[in-house]
Design a protein around this motif. Structure first.
Motif, PDB file in Angstrom:
ATOM      1  N   ASP A  35       1.034  -1.373  -0.159  1.00  0.00           N
ATOM      2  CA  ASP A  35      -0.118  -0.118  -0.027  1.00  0.00           C
ATOM      3  C   ASP A  35       0.969   1.193   0.011  1.00  0.00           C
ATOM      4  OD1 ASP A  35      -2.140   1.592  -0.070  1.00  0.00           O
ATOM      5  OD2 ASP A  35      -2.975   0.888   1.880  1.00  0.00           O
ATOM      6  N   THR A  36       0.538   2.343  -0.723  1.00  0.00           N
ATOM      7  CA  THR A  36       1.523   3.149  -0.998  1.00  0.00           C
ATOM      8  C   THR A  36       0.775   4.758  -0.228  1.00  0.00           C
ATOM      9  OG1 THR A  36       0.907   3.907  -3.183  1.00  0.00           O
ATOM     10  CG2 THR A  36       2.618   2.338  -2.966  1.00  0.00           C
ATOM     11  N   PHE A  37       1.888   5.746   0.185  1.00  0.00           N
ATOM     12  CA  PHE A  37       1.193   6.738   0.956  1.00  0.00           C
ATOM     13  C   PHE A  37       2.087   8.019   0.353  1.00  0.00           C
ATOM     14  CE2 PHE A  37      -0.082   3.028   3.310  1.00  0.00           C
ATOM     15  CZ  PHE A  37      -1.490   3.464   3.694  1.00  0.00           C
ATOM     16  N   ASP A  38       1.735   8.858   0.192  1.00  0.00           N
ATOM     17  CA  ASP A  38       2.518  10.359  -0.522  1.00  0.00           C
ATOM     18  C   ASP A  38       3.121  11.114   0.840  1.00  0.00           C
ATOM     19  OD1 ASP A  38       0.341  11.437   0.149  1.00  0.00           O
ATOM     20  OD2 ASP A  38       0.011  12.158  -1.744  1.00  0.00           O
ATOM     21  N   SER A  39       2.627  10.701   2.034  1.00  0.00           N
ATOM     22  CA  SER A  39       2.967  11.575   3.229  1.00  0.00           C
ATOM     23  C   SER A  39       2.591  10.575   4.375  1.00  0.00           C
ATOM     24  CB  SER A  39       1.981  12.638   3.332  1.00  0.00           C
ATOM     25  OG  SER A  39       0.716  12.562   3.688  1.00  0.00           O
ATOM     26  N   ALA A  40       3.402  11.199   5.529  1.00  0.00           N
ATOM     27  CA  ALA A  40       3.341  10.531   6.775  1.00  0.00           C
ATOM     28  C   ALA A  40       1.905  10.795   7.147  1.00  0.00           C
ATOM     29  CB  ALA A  40       4.154  10.945   8.007  1.00  0.00           C
ATOM     30  N   GLU A  41       1.191  11.877   7.126  1.00  0.00           N
ATOM     31  CA  GLU A  41       0.089  11.931   7.744  1.00  0.00           C
ATOM     32  C   GLU A  41      -0.969  11.052   6.998  1.00  0.00           C
ATOM     33  OE1 GLU A  41       2.464  15.796   8.133  1.00  0.00           O
ATOM     34  OE2 GLU A  41       2.283  14.359   6.435  1.00  0.00           O
ATOM     35  N   ALA A  42      -0.774  10.940   5.778  1.00  0.00           N
ATOM     36  CA  ALA A  42      -1.797  10.080   4.890  1.00  0.00           C
ATOM     37  C   ALA A  42      -1.625   8.479   5.530  1.00  0.00           C
ATOM     38  CB  ALA A  42      -1.597  10.023   3.284  1.00  0.00           C
ATOM     39  N   PHE A  43      -0.481   8.182   5.613  1.00  0.00           N
ATOM     40  CA  PHE A  43      -0.241   6.896   6.331  1.00  0.00           C
ATOM     41  C   PHE A  43      -0.987   6.865   7.805  1.00  0.00           C
ATOM     42  CE2 PHE A  43       2.942   3.934   8.473  1.00  0.00           C
ATOM     43  CZ  PHE A  43       2.413   2.708   8.002  1.00  0.00           C
ATOM     44  N   LEU A  44      -0.694   7.581   8.462  1.00  0.00           N
ATOM     45  CA  LEU A  44      -1.444   7.484   9.904  1.00  0.00           C
ATOM     46  C   LEU A  44      -2.856   7.774   9.921  1.00  0.00           C
ATOM     47  CD1 LEU A  44       1.440   9.708  11.727  1.00  0.00           C
ATOM     48  CD2 LEU A  44       1.043   7.215  11.733  1.00  0.00           C
ATOM     49  N   ARG A  45      -3.268   8.519   8.869  1.00  0.00           N
ATOM     50  CA  ARG A  45      -4.855   8.751   8.808  1.00  0.00           C
ATOM     51  C   ARG A  45      -5.580   7.415   8.452  1.00  0.00           C
ATOM     52  NH1 ARG A  45      -4.689  13.413   6.311  1.00  0.00           N
ATOM     53  NH2 ARG A  45      -4.107  12.411   4.375  1.00  0.00           N
ATOM     54  N   ALA A  51      -3.087  -0.950  10.873  1.00  0.00           N
ATOM     55  CA  ALA A  51      -3.261  -2.225  11.484  1.00  0.00           C
ATOM     56  C   ALA A  51      -2.675  -3.366  10.954  1.00  0.00           C
ATOM     57  CB  ALA A  51      -4.639  -2.226  12.149  1.00  0.00           C
ATOM     58  N   SER A  52      -2.639  -3.546   9.443  1.00  0.00           N
ATOM     59  CA  SER A  52      -2.692  -4.422   8.671  1.00  0.00           C
ATOM     60  C   SER A  52      -0.938  -4.467   8.192  1.00  0.00           C
ATOM     61  CB  SER A  52      -3.269  -4.499   7.332  1.00  0.00           C
ATOM     62  OG  SER A  52      -4.656  -4.881   7.962  1.00  0.00           O
ATOM     63  N   VAL A  53      -0.249  -3.368   8.512  1.00  0.00           N
ATOM     64  CA  VAL A  53       0.985  -3.328   7.919  1.00  0.00           C
ATOM     65  C   VAL A  53       2.118  -4.065   8.840  1.00  0.00           C
ATOM     66  CG1 VAL A  53       3.067  -1.428   7.872  1.00  0.00           C
ATOM     67  CG2 VAL A  53       0.822  -0.914   7.163  1.00  0.00           C
ATOM     68  N   VAL A  54       2.889  -4.799   8.209  1.00  0.00           N
ATOM     69  CA  VAL A  54       3.982  -5.690   8.758  1.00  0.00           C
ATOM     70  C   VAL A  54       5.345  -5.041   8.510  1.00  0.00           C
ATOM     71  CG1 VAL A  54       2.634  -7.846   8.686  1.00  0.00           C
ATOM     72  CG2 VAL A  54       4.342  -7.193   6.631  1.00  0.00           C
TER      73      VAL A  54
END
Length: 131
Positions: A35-45, A51-54
């Motif tokens: 899964d890809t995210f363009d910012s820390a904020e998008a990832f944390l949101r 919860a599924s990130v290993v």
């Protein structure tokens, strides 16, 4: 019916679209879900996906919160994912800071694909040993 199994995802957090898509395509080609995210904020949101990130692959320099700031937030979670830092701007000091914070690896761009895959396999094998 029983619960569906938890999906294990490798998150890629980088503000460069080409890096996100390149890493995602590479990892998917060898069987990982990403899964890809363009910012820390998008990832944390996205708490459900979080919860599924290993494992998280995080660029040190991001627009908004930095990769280090994201890492500091992640380590406060009940079950923080391991982090591999990547950077096109990393010098020895940045690498040392990343590893001292607890990152499993620090890779400079352009990324050595074989090295990245070895780190991922090592981290996931260690995590699977506890299941």
């Amino acid at each position: 019916m029983g619960q569906s199994p938890r999906i294990a995802i490798i998150a890629i957090v980088d503000d460069e679209r080409a890096v996100r898509s390149g890493l995602s395509n590479l990892l998917q080609s060898v069987g990982y879900e990403t899964d890809t995210f363009d910012s820390a904020e998008a990832f944390l949101r996205d708490s459900v996906r979080l919860a599924s990130v290993v494992l998280a692959i995080v660029d040190v320099k991001l627009k908004g919160a930095s990769g280090f700031e994201l890492f500091d937030t992640l380590i406060g979670l009940p079950a923080p994912p391991p982090v591999i830092f990547i950077s096109g701007h990393g010098d020895e000091t940045v690498q040392q800071q990343a590893l001292e914070r607890g990152a499993v690896a620090f890779l400079r761009k352009p990324i050595d694909v074989d090295m990245l895959l070895r780190h991922i396999e090592r981290v996931l094998a260690a995590g699977e040993g506890t299941a």
